[in-house]
Design an enzyme around this catalytic site. Structure first.
Site, PDB file in Angstrom:
ATOM      1  N   GLU A  19       0.818  -1.216   0.000  1.00  0.00           N
ATOM      2  CA  GLU A  19       0.000   0.000   0.000  1.00  0.00           C
ATOM      3  C   GLU A  19       0.851   1.266   0.000  1.00  0.00           C
ATOM      4  OE1 GLU A  19      -0.451  -2.605   1.995  1.00  0.00           O
ATOM      5  OE2 GLU A  19      -2.542  -3.266   1.854  1.00  0.00           O
ATOM      6  N   HIS A  58     -10.278  -5.446  11.057  1.00  0.00           N
ATOM      7  CA  HIS A  58     -11.004  -5.502   9.780  1.00  0.00           C
ATOM      8  C   HIS A  58     -12.428  -4.982   9.924  1.00  0.00           C
ATOM      9  CE1 HIS A  58      -7.733  -8.407   9.201  1.00  0.00           C
ATOM     10  NE2 HIS A  58      -7.893  -8.258   7.909  1.00  0.00           N
TER      11      HIS A  58
END
Lengths: 339, 329
Positions: free
Chosen positions: A65, A134
């Protein structure tokens, strides 16, 4: 019920449609991220794109990322309009420098001489027992830092218009879509998010909130999944003879304080619903926006229904205990009356 | 590939301009900062990272670049900015925090952006890598000419983001060159203390790309290696990694007592100052006459004087302008 000329889409399909339509007319738009190619995005929002546009413009990336969000900044400054995906907002920890030190600051550091036209799509939200890395929303984290516009659609109509607007914006836009609204069957989906979406491209103004239900006794302000909880609570309150107005923020940055203040000026009461953590976040900001402006508008102390200041727990009963829901909003109203 | 006579003159001119600029900044930096050193005081407040000694890397690489090529620089960016052709007046004014600066005073010396020559900085170690890789991707996707160079220090090579960006550049075969300026020190931590291998160029093998280490802070050798890497990138043959040995003749920042340096190290480095060395070589090779070199030196000094005067005489940034240019107009 679907009218003859209506076409209901999920948020996932609305986002993919907006992206495809923009890519057809603007060759500088391309998509980068993890599993956004043949898989179509873990949350479906790039489905069908690689078939039409190929792997050059729909780029599956390594799990890097920092590199690909940083690369998007460089490509944006060089004339492209990248759309990048951070698969879960929770993953920001591995790449935040690229987001808040590069993407968000390079326009300012250049005195406005460079543009950073990029969209950072990221999934938010819990409720399906995915654990504490998450399931977060982190609205406040992103909205706190200057230099990024932040949007959070609650339904497919807004999702398409915001997506197109974000791709056409010359500043970076963080596009926070809620997993529980996305229309992916395996996540469970809020039915109210799947709505009529016109086929032709259109834009929604970034920075404009919407009154999605008119009322006169209390303003319930939220975004994303919170809007659906607020609408359900409003129905319950209606059964008690209470008229609740629901404000969908749509954008967190810029924040449409005028619409919030106008609603509270009318109702005199404010409940903020936020799936992000309670402290130092969206709920406090909205209350401050009202109280610092005109505290006399309030007939009662404002209330917030937000995620308590704990990591998101795994066990279903624990997570559901922490999440906002319609009953908690009704309870907030009841407490307001008891005070 | 050896530099032509013209290129040698260009390299020497930019090395001298860079050094004169740093000397001027160093002198002004201490105005208002004595007897008590307070970084916030004086016409140039804040941290100041000077590039004295590192000029050969900037000129050896940038001699091959045109304004359309992209460079991302570091917290120590002045030599790179000058070699890339960043507007020296606006750059000086930015360092003074003036209205006429590159960003009108919003950025400062670690955040120099000049869109006219595709120059950008990040003050965070290794974080210029991603944007340079992205610019290279942009050129490849648009079929537009141009390469992207990320300058980083040898300390940056231990950052995760450095490796991510190297892999991305390699897996997408982009026109990208990473130039590592190895000055031996990450602030006070030596390269030996911080890195598991001696030559970071060896790390290129991890990405299946060419890597080369250039010893000696030699502008001619850097020119040659950079020329090959940049030609390779322009030909669509993908990225390269260069590590250039260089010397940090200044402290990490101004005010750094440098007690961490072994005794005698700095004196030895000054003995190897690349600017007098290049001057000698130009004369020995017959590549420049004494008169030509004197003219270059005078021009460089005048250019720097003019930039400093421009900066000093410019209006201060307007305080309320701090609230503008957060988003694109």
């Amino acid at each position: 019920m679907t009218k003859p000329n209506e076409r209901k889409l999920t948020i996932a399909r609305a986002m993919a449609e907006a992206t495809a339509q923009e890519m057809r007319i603007d060759p500088s738009v391309f998509v980068m991220g993890e599993d956004i190619g043949p898989l179509g995005g873990v949350y479906g929002n790039t489905r069908g794109l690689i078939e039409e546009f190929g792997a050059e413009r729909i780029r599956d990336t390594p799990i890097s990322e920092t590199a690909f969000i940083g690369a998007a900044v460089g490509a944006a400054q060089d004339g492209m309009r990248p759309v990048v995906e951070l698969m879960f907002v929770d993953f920001f920890g591995v790449c935040f420098d690229a987001i808040y030190n590069l993407m968000a600051k390079n326009i300012y550091f250049s005195g406005g001489n460079v543009k950073v036209p990029m969209v950072l799509m990221t999934s938010t939200g819990g409720g399906y027992s995915d654990g504490g890395q998450h399931s977060q929303c982190l609205y406040g984290t992103f909205a706190h830092l200057p230099g990024m516009k932040v949007v959070a659609p609650s339904n497919a109509y807004d999702a398409k218009g915001l997506m197109t607007a974000a791709m056409r914006d010359d500043s970076p836009v963080v596009y926070m879509y809620h997993k529980g609204l996305q229309g992916m069957g395996w996540l469970g989906t809020e039915a109210g998010a799947t709505v009529h979406v016109p086929e032709e491209p259109y834009t929604l103004e970034i920075g404009k909130a919407k009154v999605v239900r008119e009322g006169k006794d209390v303003s319930i302000v939220s975004c994303g999944m919170g809007v659906h909880n607020a609408l359900k609570a409003a129905k319950k309150l209606e059964a008690q003879g209470v008229s609740a107005e629901v404000v969908d923020l749509v954008s967190l940055v810029p924040l449409d304080r005028e619409t919030i203040r106008a609603s509270v000026a009318k109702t005199g009461r404010l409940i903020v619903v936020d799936e992000d953590y309670m402290s130092y976040g969206l709920s406090g900001e909205i209350i401050a926006s009202v109280t610092e402006h005109d505290i006399s508008a309030l007939k009662a102390a404002p209330k917030r229904v937000a995620f308590p200041d704990v990591p998101i727990p795994f066990a279903r009963v624990m997570e559901q205990f922490c999440l906002p829901n319609p009953d908690k909003i009704v309870a907030a109203w009841d407490q307001m009356q008891a005070a | 590939m050896s530099p032509t006579r013209e290129e040698q003159h260009w390299m020497y001119r930019n090395m001298v301009t860079s050094r004169r600029f740093e000397e001027a900044i160093a002198k002004i930096y201490f105005e208002g900062k004595s007897p008590a050193f307070n970084m916030a005081n004086g016409p140039i407040p804040g941290e100041m990272h000077l590039s004295d000694g590192q000029e050969p890397v900037a000129v050896g690489v940038c001699a091959h670049l045109t304004p359309e090529d992209v460079v991302t620089a570091t917290h120590r960016p002045h030599h790179q900015a000058i070699a890339k052709g960043v507007d020296l007046d606006k750059m000086a004014a930015e360092i003074f925090g003036k209205k006429t600066g590159l960003s009108g005073g919003r950025g400062g010396h670690m955040h120099l952006f000049d869109d006219d020559v595709n120059f950008a900085c990040s003050g965070i170690i290794a974080q210029g890598m991603g944007p340079a890789v992205g610019a290279a991707l942009s050129r490849k996707m648009q079929g537009k000419p141009g390469v992207a160079v990320a300058f980083v220090g040898e300390g940056a090579v231990n950052q995760g983001g450095w490796h991510e960006a190297m892999n991305l550049a390699a897996v997408w075969n982009l026109p990208f060159i990473c130039v590592v300026e190895d000055n031996g020190w990450g602030i006070s931590v030596s390269k030996e203390t911080a890195s598991s291998i001696g030559s970071h160029a060896d790390r290129a093998a991890a990405y299946g790309i060419p890597g080369k280490r250039i010893e000696g802070n030699d502008p001619y050798a850097i020119f040659e290696a950079a020329g090959e890497a940049i030609a390779r990138a322009r030909a669509g043959e993908g990225p390269s990694l260069l590590e250039c040995e260089t010397y940090r003749l200044a402290g990490h920042f101004m005010g750094d007592a440098e007690a961490y340096r072994p005794e005698g190290e700095k004196d030895a480095l000054f003995e190897k100052d690349p600017i007098p060395k290049m001057r000698e070589r130009l004369l020995a090779d017959g590549a420049a006459s004494e008169a030509e070199l004197n003219a270059i030196e005078e021009d460089s000094a005048a250019r720097v004087d003019a930039a400093i005067t421009f900066a000093r005489e410019s209006d201060d940034a307007a305080p309320e302008d701090a609230l503008t240019a957060v988003f694109a107009a």
